[in-house]
Write a protein that holds these residues in place. Structure first.
Motif, PDB file in Angstrom:
ATOM      1  N   SER A  38      -2.300   0.778   6.363  1.00 38.98           N
ATOM      2  CA  SER A  38      -3.505   1.599   6.341  1.00 38.98           C
ATOM      3  C   SER A  38      -4.556   1.097   7.319  1.00 38.98           C
ATOM      4  CB  SER A  38      -4.092   1.633   4.927  1.00 38.98           C
ATOM      5  OG  SER A  38      -4.561   0.356   4.556  1.00 38.98           O
TER       6      SER A  38
ATOM      7  N   THR B 159       7.769  -4.044  -5.872  1.00 41.22           N
ATOM      8  CA  THR B 159       6.459  -3.405  -6.017  1.00 41.22           C
ATOM      9  C   THR B 159       5.402  -4.164  -5.224  1.00 41.22           C
ATOM     10  OG1 THR B 159       7.069  -2.645  -8.229  1.00 41.22           O
ATOM     11  CG2 THR B 159       4.723  -2.662  -7.685  1.00 41.22           C
ATOM     12  N   ILE B 160       5.426  -5.476  -5.293  1.00 33.84           N
ATOM     13  CA  ILE B 160       4.462  -6.288  -4.548  1.00 33.84           C
ATOM     14  C   ILE B 160       4.629  -6.077  -3.051  1.00 33.84           C
ATOM     15  CG2 ILE B 160       3.834  -8.667  -3.979  1.00 33.84           C
ATOM     16  CD1 ILE B 160       4.441  -9.355  -6.939  1.00 33.84           C
TER      17      ILE B 160
ATOM     18  N   VAL C 105       5.840  -3.429  -1.504  1.00 33.48           N
ATOM     19  CA  VAL C 105       5.384  -2.084  -1.152  1.00 33.48           C
ATOM     20  C   VAL C 105       3.858  -2.022  -1.117  1.00 33.48           C
ATOM     21  CG1 VAL C 105       5.255   0.300  -1.998  1.00 33.48           C
ATOM     22  CG2 VAL C 105       7.444  -0.884  -1.947  1.00 33.48           C
ATOM     23  N   VAL C 106       3.200  -2.642  -2.076  1.00 36.16           N
ATOM     24  CA  VAL C 106       1.735  -2.620  -2.115  1.00 36.16           C
ATOM     25  C   VAL C 106       1.158  -3.350  -0.904  1.00 36.16           C
ATOM     26  CG1 VAL C 106      -0.274  -3.501  -3.372  1.00 36.16           C
ATOM     27  CG2 VAL C 106       1.555  -2.337  -4.604  1.00 36.16           C
ATOM     28  N   ILE C 107       1.705  -4.496  -0.579  1.00 35.82           N
ATOM     29  CA  ILE C 107       1.216  -5.249   0.587  1.00 35.82           C
ATOM     30  C   ILE C 107       1.488  -4.481   1.871  1.00 35.82           C
ATOM     31  CG2 ILE C 107       1.576  -7.342   1.956  1.00 35.82           C
ATOM     32  CD1 ILE C 107       1.969  -8.839  -0.707  1.00 35.82           C
ATOM     33  N   SER C 108       2.662  -3.889   1.984  1.00 33.18           N
ATOM     34  CA  SER C 108       3.013  -3.128   3.190  1.00 33.18           C
ATOM     35  C   SER C 108       2.106  -1.919   3.373  1.00 33.18           C
ATOM     36  CB  SER C 108       4.462  -2.657   3.124  1.00 33.18           C
ATOM     37  OG  SER C 108       5.331  -3.750   3.080  1.00 33.18           O
ATOM     38  N   SER C 109       1.786  -1.241   2.310  1.00 36.88           N
ATOM     39  CA  SER C 109       0.923  -0.062   2.438  1.00 36.88           C
ATOM     40  C   SER C 109      -0.493  -0.472   2.814  1.00 36.88           C
ATOM     41  CB  SER C 109       0.920   0.753   1.144  1.00 36.88           C
ATOM     42  OG  SER C 109       0.307   0.020   0.103  1.00 36.88           O
ATOM     43  N   GLY C 110      -0.941  -1.632   2.379  1.00 35.24           N
ATOM     44  CA  GLY C 110      -2.259  -2.123   2.760  1.00 35.24           C
ATOM     45  C   GLY C 110      -2.327  -2.464   4.222  1.00 35.24           C
TER      46      GLY C 110
END
Length: 69
Positions: free
Chosen positions: A30, A19-20, A22-27
């Motif tokens: 973007s 989860t961490i 994925v969140v960092i990758s999406s940031g």
């Protein structure tokens, strides 16, 4: 501790780590800069070269527009 408890703890840690990531990758994703169209392909017949000269990675004709990215 039982074997099942240890398995659940490991699975929880893996899920938390995923989860961490994925969140960092999406940031990071973007922050991608959208293409910037400078004119028509008629004005810049070699659109890729034009974009590289003005500091972009490259460019291509999108329809009738020369767009750099």
């Amino acid at each position: 501790m039982s074997a099942y408890s240890q398995i659940w703890i490991v699975l929880f840690k893996v899920l938390l780590l995923a989860t961490i990531v994925v969140v960092i990758s999406s940031g990071v994703g973007s922050q991608h800069v959208p293409p910037n169209c400078h004119g028509t392909c008629g004005q810049f017949p070699d659109c890729d070269a034009h974009c590289k000269v003005i500091g972009y990675v490259g460019g291509k004709c999108s329809g009738t527009l020369c767009c750099c990215s």
